[in-house]
Design a protein around this motif. Structure first.
Motif, PDB file in Angstrom:
ATOM      1  N   GLU A 101     -12.696 -22.762  -9.338  1.00  0.00           N
ATOM      2  CA  GLU A 101     -13.071 -23.287  -7.718  1.00  0.00           C
ATOM      3  C   GLU A 101     -11.856 -24.547  -7.699  1.00  0.00           C
ATOM      4  OE1 GLU A 101     -16.551 -25.382  -7.575  1.00  0.00           O
ATOM      5  OE2 GLU A 101     -17.817 -23.443  -7.487  1.00  0.00           O
ATOM      6  N   GLY A 102     -11.212 -24.838  -6.618  1.00  0.00           N
ATOM      7  CA  GLY A 102     -10.206 -25.856  -6.428  1.00  0.00           C
ATOM      8  C   GLY A 102      -8.872 -25.154  -6.673  1.00  0.00           C
ATOM      9  N   ASP A 103      -7.753 -26.263  -7.288  1.00  0.00           N
ATOM     10  CA  ASP A 103      -6.490 -25.959  -7.315  1.00  0.00           C
ATOM     11  C   ASP A 103      -6.191 -24.661  -8.488  1.00  0.00           C
ATOM     12  OD1 ASP A 103      -5.905 -27.985  -5.666  1.00  0.00           O
ATOM     13  OD2 ASP A 103      -5.091 -29.250  -7.365  1.00  0.00           O
ATOM     14  N   LYS A 156     -12.904 -16.445  -6.901  1.00  0.00           N
ATOM     15  CA  LYS A 156     -12.035 -17.716  -6.762  1.00  0.00           C
ATOM     16  C   LYS A 156     -12.433 -18.364  -5.303  1.00  0.00           C
ATOM     17  CE  LYS A 156      -7.660 -16.357  -9.061  1.00  0.00           C
ATOM     18  NZ  LYS A 156      -6.197 -16.313  -8.868  1.00  0.00           N
ATOM     19  N   THR A 157     -12.547 -19.467  -5.532  1.00  0.00           N
ATOM     20  CA  THR A 157     -12.641 -20.261  -3.909  1.00  0.00           C
ATOM     21  C   THR A 157     -11.743 -21.660  -4.063  1.00  0.00           C
ATOM     22  OG1 THR A 157     -14.210 -21.337  -2.421  1.00  0.00           O
ATOM     23  CG2 THR A 157     -14.573 -21.231  -4.971  1.00  0.00           C
ATOM     24  N   ASP A 201     -16.708 -31.668  -6.301  1.00  0.00           N
ATOM     25  CA  ASP A 201     -16.450 -32.817  -7.105  1.00  0.00           C
ATOM     26  C   ASP A 201     -15.413 -32.999  -8.039  1.00  0.00           C
ATOM     27  OD1 ASP A 201     -19.189 -33.967  -6.483  1.00  0.00           O
ATOM     28  OD2 ASP A 201     -19.961 -32.374  -7.651  1.00  0.00           O
ATOM     29  N   PHE A 202     -14.731 -31.993  -8.110  1.00  0.00           N
ATOM     30  CA  PHE A 202     -13.415 -31.974  -8.986  1.00  0.00           C
ATOM     31  C   PHE A 202     -12.252 -31.322  -8.460  1.00  0.00           C
ATOM     32  CE2 PHE A 202     -17.332 -31.935 -11.523  1.00  0.00           C
ATOM     33  CZ  PHE A 202     -17.279 -32.948 -12.255  1.00  0.00           C
ATOM     34  N   GLN A 203     -11.346 -31.574  -8.914  1.00  0.00           N
ATOM     35  CA  GLN A 203      -9.859 -30.850  -8.438  1.00  0.00           C
ATOM     36  C   GLN A 203      -9.682 -29.399  -8.846  1.00  0.00           C
ATOM     37  OE1 GLN A 203      -6.353 -33.211  -9.436  1.00  0.00           O
ATOM     38  NE2 GLN A 203      -5.013 -31.644  -8.524  1.00  0.00           N
ATOM     39  N   SER A 204     -10.279 -29.298 -10.019  1.00  0.00           N
ATOM     40  CA  SER A 204     -10.339 -27.675 -10.469  1.00  0.00           C
ATOM     41  C   SER A 204     -11.585 -27.818 -11.288  1.00  0.00           C
ATOM     42  CB  SER A 204      -9.293 -27.402 -11.279  1.00  0.00           C
ATOM     43  OG  SER A 204      -7.994 -27.093 -10.381  1.00  0.00           O
TER      44      SER A 204
END
Length: 528
Positions: free
Chosen positions: A353-355, A400-401, A406-409
């Motif tokens: 999730e994220g970057d 993946k998304t 809550d977090f960058q990755s």
């Protein structure tokens, strides 16, 4: 680390390995028991085409990390056995591409203009000018079987000389072929249309004997050039086709058995040009493949990407710094998840999730699988973990998304059996510090630290103090802890990071208290 080199390579490669601080031992032309003895304490093996790297070699070399092939072809290496033993196999596909392509073009001209034959007769005192009527390549059709790196380079060079290009390669797109000026066709069409046929495929069970009597008949009046791998073109059939005038000529640099036998039929046919596997024999090519192989061995020892790995996840060097911290994080999450699951593992899901979801994460996913399987005491690393999953029927999925709350990755590893599953989530804090931030539905904030205790207990006064007392009584020091709960007065989960292993007596003492639902010791083997 010890590097064993069993086929000669350029000094530049040996010097690069030594400069990196590794011991280099050369043992050329060893085979059989001598090879097994030589490789027994090696951490890396460097070969060319002369050394057969069989399953017995891998069995004899428990410390082997990587086999480097200083060249392209790897049909002398048992890649399946390497994968089973967790050994990386890497080649050097770029180093001799130009040399191999240039030799192919030279061989095409040599057979089309009978250059070696005319040279030999002139050296013998014959002025045989009237005996040779050559063929121009201009306006002829070149058929390329295998449009890989060398095939593409040959196509570019001969396209510039006015040839029409057709190509057969089931693994390349029509768009890519068109970019090279080639029409992608099936094999029969390629053979029917070609005036010159060049072969650029590896030797596999599918390509062995690919060009045989029937295929050569379709090339009537044409020329065959094979500077790829021996065995792709049937040598007996080729010799007969040229001898009988079905083909105008042929040029061959590679053979099914090397060195070539004196009774090989290709040696007896006037219009066949032969060379002793010279395709990569240029000073620049030999230095390039040697240094490329050395660089990959150095990378493997440093647990960095091996860019030309054939049986392991690899990644572009420029992208590696962005994913490197997540490799250990995913492995740790996998180790924790599998040790919390009470059932046989049926599936593994790795979610990004994220970057991090924007990156090539194949190596991270393999590391998560390594973490899952390692506590089960299998010999596992990122090379053979995917194969272990396949062999044992463990389904592995990756998702993946770009969305994350809550977090960058965030990386989540979920292991599941028939009736239950466990999820462990991790992220990176400032300075790439790994943190475990969730176990199933419990939000935590744990720094993975070699030894962990995960306790599920009633959310009641005195429970945490009791756990601390038991650990202290057994000389286990608590490095850190984090407590989470479903709701006040219900079930809680506490993660302890510890400096020592939890003895069985301490675990039994914890679980003897009715307030403790479960106390699970997690061994991370010093992972950070």
């Amino acid at each position: 680390m010890k590097v064993l080199v069993t086929d000669p390579i350029a000094d530049a490669g040996l010097e690069r390995l030594e400069a990196a601080g590794h011991e280099v031992e050369t043992a050329y032309e060893v085979e059989g028991d001598a090879l097994l003895a030589a490789v027994s304490d090696a951490n890396a093996l460097v070969v060319r085409s002369g050394t057969e790297v069989t399953e017995a070699v891998f069995d004899a070399a428990p410390d082997l990390v990587i086999v480097g092939r200083a060249g392209i072809g790897v049909d002398n290496i048992d890649i399946d056995a390497a994968t089973d033993h967790g050994v990386i196999v890497a080649n050097a596909p770029q180093g001799n591409v130009r040399a191999a392509a240039e030799h192919t073009v030279a061989m095409a001209f040599a057979t089309a203009r009978s250059i070696p034959q005319a040279h030999a007769r002139l050296r013998d005192g014959e002025w045989a000018k009237g005996d040779y009527l050559g063929t121009e390549v201009n306006a002829k059709t070149l058929g390329v079987v295998g449009l890989g790196r060398v095939g593409q380079e040959v196509a570019k060079k001969l396209d510039s000389l006015g040839m029409e290009l057709v190509a057969y390669d089931p693994y390349i797109s029509e768009d890519r072929a068109a970019q090279l000026g080639a029409e992608l066709v099936d094999l029969d069409d390629c053979l029917d249309r070609a005036d010159f046929l060049t072969v650029h495929t590896p030797l596999t069970p599918e390509t062995e004997g690919l060009i045989s009597e029937e295929e050569l008949a379709q090339l009537e009046g044409g020329y065959v050039v094979n500077c790829a791998r021996g065995g792709v073109v049937d040598e007996d059939a080729l010799a007969e086709a040229v001898e009988d005038g079905v083909l105008a000529g042929a040029a061959v640099d590679v053979f099914a058995d090397e060195p070539i036998s004196p009774d090989n039929p290709l040696l007896d046919v006037e219009d066949v040009v032969v060379t002793p596997h010279l395709g990569a024999s240029t000073e620049a090519a030999q230095e390039n493949v040697a240094t490329s192989t050395a660089d990959q061995i150095v990378a493997a020892f440093a647990e960095e990407p091996v860019v030309n790995a054939l049986n392991a996840p690899s990644i572009d060097e420029s992208a590696f710094p962005r994913i490197e911290p997540y490799i250990g994080l995913a492995e740790t999450a996998g180790k924790i998840a599998t040790q919390l699951l009470d059932e046989r593992i049926e599936s593994i899901e790795v979610t990004y999730e994220g970057d991090i979801a924007e990156e090539d994460v194949e190596l991270v996913t393999a590391s998560a699988q390594k973490g899952v399987f390692q506590p089960l005491e299998w010999q596992v690393n990122a090379v053979n973990a995917p194969q272990i999953a396949e062999d044992r029927g463990v389904e592995v999925t990756e998702s993946k998304t770009r969305q994350t709350d809550d977090f960058q990755s965030l990386v989540r590893v979920t292991v599941a059996g028939d009736d239950e599953s466990v999820s462990v989530e991790g992220t990176l804090f400032t300075g790439d510090e790994p943190r475990i931030v969730r176990v199933d539905d419990y939000r935590v904030d744990a720094i993975p630290h070699g030894h962990m205790l995960v306790a599920r207990n009633e959310d009641a006064p005195g429970v945490i103090g009791f756990i601390g007392t038991v650990l202290g009584d057994h000389d286990v020091n608590i490095a850190g802890m984090f407590n989470a709960r479903e709701a006040h007065g219900r079930e809680a989960l506490t993660v302890y990071t510890l400096d020592e292993q939890v003895p069985d007596e301490a675990k039994e003492a914890l679980e003897s208290d009715e307030r403790i639902i479960e106390a699970r010791y997690i061994e991370l083997n010093g992972a950070e």
